[in-house]
Design a protein around this motif. Structure first.
Motif, PDB file in Angstrom:
ATOM      1  N   VAL A   1     138.385 -26.695  51.502  1.00 35.97           N
ATOM      2  CA  VAL A   1     138.152 -26.621  50.052  1.00 35.97           C
ATOM      3  C   VAL A   1     136.681 -26.267  49.852  1.00 35.97           C
ATOM      4  O   VAL A   1     135.917 -26.195  50.821  1.00 35.97           O
ATOM      5  CB  VAL A   1     138.483 -27.975  49.359  1.00 35.97           C
ATOM      6  CG1 VAL A   1     139.979 -28.256  49.366  1.00 35.97           C
ATOM      7  CG2 VAL A   1     137.715 -29.125  50.001  1.00 35.97           C
ATOM      8  N   GLN A   2     136.281 -26.018  48.595  1.00 37.07           N
ATOM      9  CA  GLN A   2     134.897 -25.634  48.324  1.00 37.07           C
ATOM     10  C   GLN A   2     133.910 -26.745  48.676  1.00 37.07           C
ATOM     11  O   GLN A   2     132.879 -26.483  49.282  1.00 37.07           O
ATOM     12  CB  GLN A   2     134.741 -25.346  46.823  1.00 37.07           C
ATOM     13  CG  GLN A   2     135.079 -23.937  46.432  1.00 37.07           C
ATOM     14  CD  GLN A   2     134.129 -22.951  47.067  1.00 37.07           C
ATOM     15  OE1 GLN A   2     132.909 -23.134  47.039  1.00 37.07           O
ATOM     16  NE2 GLN A   2     134.675 -21.913  47.686  1.00 37.07           N
ATOM     17  N   GLU A   3     134.224 -27.946  48.233  1.00 38.95           N
ATOM     18  CA  GLU A   3     133.275 -29.040  48.473  1.00 38.95           C
ATOM     19  C   GLU A   3     133.998 -30.384  48.407  1.00 38.95           C
ATOM     20  O   GLU A   3     134.946 -30.544  47.623  1.00 38.95           O
ATOM     21  CB  GLU A   3     132.181 -29.041  47.381  1.00 38.95           C
ATOM     22  CG  GLU A   3     131.084 -30.062  47.649  1.00 38.95           C
ATOM     23  CD  GLU A   3     130.120 -30.277  46.472  1.00 38.95           C
ATOM     24  OE1 GLU A   3     130.245 -29.612  45.433  1.00 38.95           O
ATOM     25  OE2 GLU A   3     129.258 -31.163  46.620  1.00 38.95           O
ATOM     26  N   VAL A   4     133.564 -31.306  49.247  1.00 35.81           N
ATOM     27  CA  VAL A   4     133.968 -32.705  49.096  1.00 35.81           C
ATOM     28  C   VAL A   4     132.673 -33.514  49.064  1.00 35.81           C
ATOM     29  O   VAL A   4     131.806 -33.329  49.924  1.00 35.81           O
ATOM     30  CB  VAL A   4     134.860 -33.199  50.260  1.00 35.81           C
ATOM     31  CG1 VAL A   4     135.360 -34.627  49.982  1.00 35.81           C
ATOM     32  CG2 VAL A   4     136.042 -32.265  50.493  1.00 35.81           C
ATOM     33  N   ALA A   5     132.531 -34.341  48.056  1.00 35.68           N
ATOM     34  CA  ALA A   5     131.302 -35.126  47.938  1.00 35.68           C
ATOM     35  C   ALA A   5     131.656 -36.555  47.538  1.00 35.68           C
ATOM     36  O   ALA A   5     132.753 -36.823  47.066  1.00 35.68           O
ATOM     37  CB  ALA A   5     130.392 -34.506  46.887  1.00 35.68           C
ATOM     38  N   MET A   6     130.710 -37.449  47.775  1.00 34.51           N
ATOM     39  CA  MET A   6     130.913 -38.836  47.315  1.00 34.51           C
ATOM     40  C   MET A   6     129.871 -39.206  46.276  1.00 34.51           C
ATOM     41  O   MET A   6     128.685 -38.890  46.430  1.00 34.51           O
ATOM     42  CB  MET A   6     130.822 -39.826  48.486  1.00 34.51           C
ATOM     43  CG  MET A   6     132.064 -39.840  49.361  1.00 34.51           C
ATOM     44  SD  MET A   6     132.182 -41.338  50.399  1.00 34.51           S
ATOM     45  CE  MET A   6     133.390 -42.298  49.441  1.00 34.51           C
ATOM     46  N   LEU A   7     130.329 -39.848  45.231  1.00 26.53           N
ATOM     47  CA  LEU A   7     129.422 -40.440  44.253  1.00 26.53           C
ATOM     48  C   LEU A   7     129.100 -41.843  44.750  1.00 26.53           C
ATOM     49  O   LEU A   7     129.962 -42.727  44.782  1.00 26.53           O
ATOM     50  CB  LEU A   7     130.091 -40.483  42.870  1.00 26.53           C
ATOM     51  CG  LEU A   7     129.316 -41.221  41.780  1.00 26.53           C
ATOM     52  CD1 LEU A   7     127.942 -40.602  41.549  1.00 26.53           C
ATOM     53  CD2 LEU A   7     130.117 -41.232  40.477  1.00 26.53           C
ATOM     54  N   ARG A   8     127.860 -42.033  45.177  1.00 32.14           N
ATOM     55  CA  ARG A   8     127.479 -43.257  45.878  1.00 32.14           C
ATOM     56  C   ARG A   8     127.152 -44.401  44.908  1.00 32.14           C
ATOM     57  O   ARG A   8     125.982 -44.703  44.658  1.00 32.14           O
ATOM     58  CB  ARG A   8     126.280 -42.962  46.790  1.00 32.14           C
ATOM     59  CG  ARG A   8     126.516 -41.888  47.874  1.00 32.14           C
ATOM     60  CD  ARG A   8     127.340 -42.415  49.036  1.00 32.14           C
ATOM     61  NE  ARG A   8     126.836 -43.645  49.606  1.00 32.14           N
ATOM     62  CZ  ARG A   8     125.921 -43.734  50.571  1.00 32.14           C
ATOM     63  NH1 ARG A   8     125.402 -42.641  51.109  1.00 32.14           N
ATOM     64  NH2 ARG A   8     125.539 -44.909  51.042  1.00 32.14           N
TER      65      ARG A   8
END
Ligand SMILES: *Cc1c(COP(=O)(O)O)cnc(C)c1O
Length: 295
Positions: free
Chosen positions: A23-30
């Motif tokens: 996918v384009q991006e996987v991120a975490m909101l910390r």
């Protein structure tokens, strides 16, 4: 009014090879960095409850939880910052064998009352709440998990940290309060991950209680049930930390990230997706597996 010394949450992108660039991006909101004990989503659910307690001149807060409840510790510590007394009604008798969670609650001056599993079932019962009110001198009562309208509206505040570019928001679900707050306040598709056997019942509960249409809560990744884990989950957590340098908790966020990775690998998310996974904290709950974690 006081506040807690909170650190601002931030977004951290995961390493592309963790999701195989599918996918384009996987991120975490910390949100786990907000505070070590009043961590993650718990502070957002508590904020407006504490304000309400103070505005209505209560000097104490009473709430409910199990022996491993992140919500209990968060309440104990937050109440301490605000100079409020805290009372915790605990499901089951741990007086002879305290859990690390309850030890922390007591260290933060929470007064604990153990009740049987049977009695605890009355946690929403008006009459029992009235009795508790009298017994503890009129505390402000927060339901288990902070699951009231102040909790939902506080959790909606998490959306302030969710930029529009993300196409999907993923969040762990216990009571569904955080899910409801987020789903209600963002246009993005919000997917919930319940680490509980049969947790899909929460879809209807979230609809009935909070009016969210089309709630999407998945329960495929419970690893044996709430609070249970397998060796595979522990090695997943260690690998995740090694690759992304983010500590996950064993009860909620590890199971969610495991599920998300499976969904990515099976093509659930379109290629142009940008997935934002909410790190709801809960790291204090890792103390019983800490000897098996590399972090
Ligand atoms: C409590 C908790 C949740 C569940 O939040 P709800 O608002 O009850 O659904 C999710 N993740 C972590 C780490 C938690 O401690």
């Amino acid at each position: 009014m006081g506040t807690i010394p909170e650190r601002k949450p931030f977004i951290q992108s995961l390493k592309k090879h963790w999701y195989d660039g599918r996918v384009q991006e996987v991120a975490m909101l910390r949100l786990d960095v907000v505070h070590p004990e009043v961590s993650g989503n718990k502070w957002y659910k508590l904020k407006k409850n504490i304000a309400e307690a103070i505005n209505n001149n209560h000097t104490s807060i009473l709430t409910f939880g199990g022996g491993y409840s992140n919500h209990l510790v968060a309440t104990a510590k937050a109440a301490q910052y605000f100079g409020l007394k805290a009372i915790g009604i605990v499901r089951g008798d741990y007086s002879r064998q305290l859990t690390p969670t309850l030890e922390a609650c007591i260290a933060y001056d929470m007064q604990i009352e153990y009740v049987s599993y049977e009695e605890y079932k009355n946690k929403g019962d008006e009459e029992w709440l009235r009795e508790l009110s009298v017994k503890y001198d009129n505390p402000y009562i927060i339901p288990e998990g902070g699951a009231n309208k102040e909790g939902v509206s506080g959790a909606a505040g998490i959306c302030k940290y969710v930029p529009d570019v993300y196409t999907h928001i993923c969040v762990s679900v216990g009571s569904g309060t955080t899910y409801a707050g987020i789903a209600r306040s963002t246009p993005q598709q919000t997917i919930g991950y319940a680490p509980i056997r049969g947790g899909a019942y929460l879809n209807e509960e979230i609809h009935k209680k909070w009016g969210i249409e089309h709630a999407e809560v998945l329960d495929n990744w419970h690893f044996g049930g709430f609070g249970k884990h397998t060796d595979e989950l522990i090695s997943f957590m260690n690998d995740f930390h090694l690759i992304n340098n983010i500590p996950l908790d064993v009860v909620y966020t590890s199971k969610m990230m495991y599920g998300i990775r499976e969904q990515i690998m099976s093509g659930y998310f379109p290629e142009d997706s940008r997935i934002l996974c909410v790190h709801t904290g809960g790291l204090q709950g890792n103390s019983n597996v800490s000897d098996r974690l590399v972090y």
